[in-house]
Design an enzyme around this catalytic site. Structure first.
Site, PDB file in Angstrom:
ATOM      1  N   LEU A  72       0.841  -1.193   0.000  1.00  0.00           N
ATOM      2  CA  LEU A  72       0.000   0.000   0.000  1.00  0.00           C
ATOM      3  C   LEU A  72       0.878   1.245   0.000  1.00  0.00           C
ATOM      4  O   LEU A  72       1.880   1.302   0.721  1.00  0.00           O
ATOM      5  CB  LEU A  72      -0.874  -0.007   1.263  1.00  0.00           C
ATOM      6  CG  LEU A  72      -1.757   1.208   1.531  1.00  0.00           C
ATOM      7  CD1 LEU A  72      -2.913   1.263   0.540  1.00  0.00           C
ATOM      8  CD2 LEU A  72      -2.285   1.166   2.960  1.00  0.00           C
ATOM      9  N   CYS A  73       0.494   2.251  -0.797  1.00  0.00           N
ATOM     10  CA  CYS A  73       1.150   3.558  -0.752  1.00  0.00           C
ATOM     11  C   CYS A  73       0.079   4.632  -0.934  1.00  0.00           C
ATOM     12  O   CYS A  73      -1.078   4.401  -0.613  1.00  0.00           O
ATOM     13  CB  CYS A  73       2.277   3.658  -1.777  1.00  0.00           C
ATOM     14  SG  CYS A  73       1.730   3.700  -3.497  1.00  0.00           S
ATOM     15  N   HIS A  74       0.448   5.784  -1.472  1.00  0.00           N
ATOM     16  CA  HIS A  74      -0.520   6.873  -1.621  1.00  0.00           C
ATOM     17  C   HIS A  74      -1.469   6.629  -2.790  1.00  0.00           C
ATOM     18  O   HIS A  74      -2.681   6.677  -2.634  1.00  0.00           O
ATOM     19  CB  HIS A  74       0.217   8.206  -1.783  1.00  0.00           C
ATOM     20  CG  HIS A  74      -0.681   9.400  -1.724  1.00  0.00           C
ATOM     21  ND1 HIS A  74      -0.280  10.630  -2.131  1.00  0.00           N
ATOM     22  CD2 HIS A  74      -1.963   9.557  -1.304  1.00  0.00           C
ATOM     23  CE1 HIS A  74      -1.263  11.498  -1.972  1.00  0.00           C
ATOM     24  NE2 HIS A  74      -2.291  10.869  -1.462  1.00  0.00           N
ATOM     25  N   GLY A  76      -0.552   4.050  -5.426  1.00  0.00           N
ATOM     26  CA  GLY A  76      -0.334   2.716  -5.980  1.00  0.00           C
ATOM     27  C   GLY A  76       0.944   2.513  -6.763  1.00  0.00           C
ATOM     28  O   GLY A  76       1.281   1.386  -7.095  1.00  0.00           O
ATOM     29  N   ILE A 101      -3.853   4.435  -0.649  1.00  0.00           N
ATOM     30  CA  ILE A 101      -4.672   4.928   0.452  1.00  0.00           C
ATOM     31  C   ILE A 101      -5.719   5.922  -0.050  1.00  0.00           C
ATOM     32  O   ILE A 101      -6.791   6.051   0.538  1.00  0.00           O
ATOM     33  CB  ILE A 101      -3.786   5.538   1.577  1.00  0.00           C
ATOM     34  CG1 ILE A 101      -4.562   5.730   2.880  1.00  0.00           C
ATOM     35  CG2 ILE A 101      -3.163   6.852   1.145  1.00  0.00           C
ATOM     36  CD1 ILE A 101      -4.735   4.491   3.700  1.00  0.00           C
TER      37      ILE A 101
END
Length: 115
Positions: A72-74, A76, A101
């Site tokens: 998971l990141c901001h 993708g 996210i």
């Protein structure tokens, strides 16, 4: 194997791993300041680990290649890079949470702030 999981499909992804008795890991690869702004809540069916993307190579031993991992990141992109890195380093069951996210906030949990 590297798959994509939409935030709206996350519970289904968890359910698909519940039968094997191994708790999947959600690997948040954002920077600590980002995690402090917006984060998912750890759930009963998974472990949440926060390791910034640039720290992953040096901390790879903290992750079990036999456990399913969803990155998971901001938005993708960073998580997709980390997911590919994990697959290239022997992890067999790796997913990328598509849209990060930000998409999580929009489709899975609107209580998570957008930034």
């Amino acid at each position: 194997m590297l798959t994509q999981v939409l935030p709206a499909q996350f519970q289904q992804w968890l359910a698909s791993h519940a039968a094997n008795g191994i708790k999947p890991v959600v690997l948040d690869v954002r920077e600590p300041w980002e995690v402090s702004v917006a984060s998912i809540q750890p759930g009963e069916g998974f472990e949440l680990r926060c390791i910034p993307m640039h720290d992953i190579p040096g901390r790879l031993q903290e992750l079990n290649p036999d456990h399913p991992v969803a990155c998971l990141c901001h938005h993708g992109a960073r998580s997709m890079s980390v997911a590919a890195f994990l697959v290239n380093n022997g992890f067999e069951d790796v997913s990328n949470i598509t849209g990060g996210i930000d998409a999580w906030s929009l489709s899975a949990d609107p209580s998570v702030p957008r930034y």
